[in-house]
Each structure stands twice: as structure tokens, then as C-alpha cells.
Design an enzyme around this catalytic site. Structure first.
Site, PDB file in Angstrom:
ATOM      1  N   LYS A  11      -2.068  21.213  -9.302  1.00 46.72           N
ATOM      2  CA  LYS A  11      -1.111  22.119  -9.936  1.00 46.72           C
ATOM      3  C   LYS A  11      -1.750  23.444 -10.375  1.00 46.72           C
ATOM      4  O   LYS A  11      -2.970  23.566 -10.448  1.00 46.72           O
ATOM      5  CB  LYS A  11      -0.475  21.422 -11.135  1.00 46.72           C
ATOM      6  CG  LYS A  11       0.366  20.211 -10.758  1.00 46.72           C
ATOM      7  CD  LYS A  11       0.965  19.582 -12.004  1.00 46.72           C
ATOM      8  CE  LYS A  11       1.842  18.398 -11.684  1.00 46.72           C
ATOM      9  NZ  LYS A  11       2.430  17.827 -12.925  1.00 46.72           N
ATOM     10  N   ARG A  87      -2.841   7.212  -7.771  1.00 43.57           N
ATOM     11  CA  ARG A  87      -2.289   7.166  -9.126  1.00 43.57           C
ATOM     12  C   ARG A  87      -3.341   6.679 -10.123  1.00 43.57           C
ATOM     13  O   ARG A  87      -3.415   7.168 -11.250  1.00 43.57           O
ATOM     14  CB  ARG A  87      -1.020   6.317  -9.158  1.00 43.57           C
ATOM     15  CG  ARG A  87       0.065   6.977  -8.288  1.00 43.57           C
ATOM     16  CD  ARG A  87       1.434   6.449  -8.499  1.00 43.57           C
ATOM     17  NE  ARG A  87       1.963   6.703  -9.825  1.00 43.57           N
ATOM     18  CZ  ARG A  87       2.442   7.863 -10.249  1.00 43.57           C
ATOM     19  NH1 ARG A  87       2.420   8.929  -9.454  1.00 43.57           N
ATOM     20  NH2 ARG A  87       2.933   7.990 -11.453  1.00 43.57           N
ATOM     21  N   THR A  93       0.246  10.136 -16.936  1.00 46.54           N
ATOM     22  CA  THR A  93       0.870  11.461 -16.982  1.00 46.54           C
ATOM     23  C   THR A  93       0.440  12.239 -18.216  1.00 46.54           C
ATOM     24  O   THR A  93       0.118  13.420 -18.135  1.00 46.54           O
ATOM     25  CB  THR A  93       2.409  11.322 -16.951  1.00 46.54           C
ATOM     26  OG1 THR A  93       2.772  10.617 -15.761  1.00 46.54           O
ATOM     27  CG2 THR A  93       3.088  12.671 -16.976  1.00 46.54           C
ATOM     28  N   ARG A 104      -6.783  13.409 -14.922  1.00 46.32           N
ATOM     29  CA  ARG A 104      -6.036  13.976 -16.051  1.00 46.32           C
ATOM     30  C   ARG A 104      -6.823  13.920 -17.355  1.00 46.32           C
ATOM     31  O   ARG A 104      -6.759  14.852 -18.152  1.00 46.32           O
ATOM     32  CB  ARG A 104      -4.683  13.294 -16.176  1.00 46.32           C
ATOM     33  CG  ARG A 104      -3.745  13.721 -15.043  1.00 46.32           C
ATOM     34  CD  ARG A 104      -2.416  13.033 -15.134  1.00 46.32           C
ATOM     35  NE  ARG A 104      -1.464  13.577 -14.163  1.00 46.32           N
ATOM     36  CZ  ARG A 104      -0.536  12.856 -13.575  1.00 46.32           C
ATOM     37  NH1 ARG A 104      -0.406  11.569 -13.847  1.00 46.32           N
ATOM     38  NH2 ARG A 104       0.284  13.419 -12.716  1.00 46.32           N
ATOM     39  N   HIS A 117      -0.276  16.043  -9.286  1.00 50.59           N
ATOM     40  CA  HIS A 117       0.937  15.257  -9.038  1.00 50.59           C
ATOM     41  C   HIS A 117       0.614  14.327  -7.885  1.00 50.59           C
ATOM     42  O   HIS A 117      -0.111  14.693  -6.962  1.00 50.59           O
ATOM     43  CB  HIS A 117       2.104  16.175  -8.643  1.00 50.59           C
ATOM     44  CG  HIS A 117       3.262  15.447  -8.045  1.00 50.59           C
ATOM     45  ND1 HIS A 117       4.286  14.937  -8.799  1.00 50.59           N
ATOM     46  CD2 HIS A 117       3.533  15.107  -6.754  1.00 50.59           C
ATOM     47  CE1 HIS A 117       5.151  14.324  -7.997  1.00 50.59           C
ATOM     48  NE2 HIS A 117       4.715  14.422  -6.757  1.00 50.59           N
TER      49      HIS A 117
END
Length: 140
Positions: A11, A87, A93, A104, A117
Site C-alpha cells: 500500500k 495472510r 489487520t 504489519r 493487502h
């Protein structure tokens, strides 16, 4: 174990901070292989189309604004159980809930600017890959 493909996106918050290489390295270290990749600056229309599933959610406008605010790197990843593996490597998230060592936890700025994502199921992987890539652009 099944070899499968999944969609991955780096992103704007991550591309702005020149984290593309570091993120791809984490994906490759996990056994995922990049079989298609391109850098794109999404238009508002592209962002609205890609995230149409969220159009009725309160954060939709902010999401579209963010995703069209700078370049992204869209990719197709391939490997054993690629969807679940991607994932796992991405992490939760919300980076505050992500495991240590995940993308993340390591790189995300917030739940909204969470750096990556990834598709959550085979059906969404197929849809998201087709949104950005033609079959001839995917080179195994």
C-alpha cells in the site's frame, strides 16, 4: 499441500517509505514466489472498484482516498497454501494485534495505514488477480 496463487498489494504508506524490497523479502523468505508484479497509482475509480465490497462501510471514502494517494505495488504470489501463508506473513489487520515479525507488526503505521493487502480466499484471490493482471502478465 496445494500450490496456489494469491493477490498481494503493498500500500501507499509502505511505498512512500521505500519498504517495497523489505516487504517482498519477507514474502520470499516465507516461501512465496512473485510471479507477477507492477507498480500502479490507483485512480479513485480503480480504488472504488477494487474495494467495492466495502462501499457501504463507514470507512469506504477514507479507504479510497488513501489507496489513491500514492503508488502501490500489486503482485501475484505463488506457493504452497499461498493464501494462508501470505495472510500469516502479513499479520493481523490491526498492527497492534499482529504477531512479532509479521509485515504489519514491523512496518504498519496504523490499522488504516497497515502497509499490505492480501486475498482472504481462493475466490477473492481469483477476482483480485483478474482486476489487475491479464493471464499473459503472470509468468510462473
Amino acid at each position: 499441500m496445494a500450490i496456489e496463487r494469491t493477490f498481494s498489494m503493498i500500500k501507499p504508506d509502505a511505498t512512500r517509505r521505500n519498504l517495497t524490497g523489505a516487504i517482498i523479502a519477507k514474502l520470499e523468505e516465507a516461501g512465496l514466489r512473485v510471479v507477477a508484479s507492477k507498480r500502479v497509482w490507483m485512480s479513485r475509480r480503480e480504488a472504488e472498484g477494487f474495494y467495492a465490497v466495502h462501499k457501504d462501510r463507514p470507512f469506504f471514502g477514507e479507504l479510497v482516498e488513501f489507496m489513491s494517494s500514492g503508488p502501490t505495488v500489486v503482485q501475484v504470489l505463488e506457493g504452497e497454501n499461498a493464501i494462508a501463508k501470505n495472510r500469516e506473513v502479513m499479520g493481523a489487520t490491526n498492527p497492534a494485534n499482529a504477531d512479532e515479525g509479521t509485515i504489519r507488526k514491523t512496518f504498519a503505521l496504523s490499522i488504516g495505514e497497515n502497509s499490505v493487502h492480501g486475498s482472504d480466499a481462493p475466490e477473492t484471490a481469483a477476482e483480485e488477480i483478474a482486476y489487475w493482471f491479464s493471464g499473459t502478465e503472470i509468468v510462473g
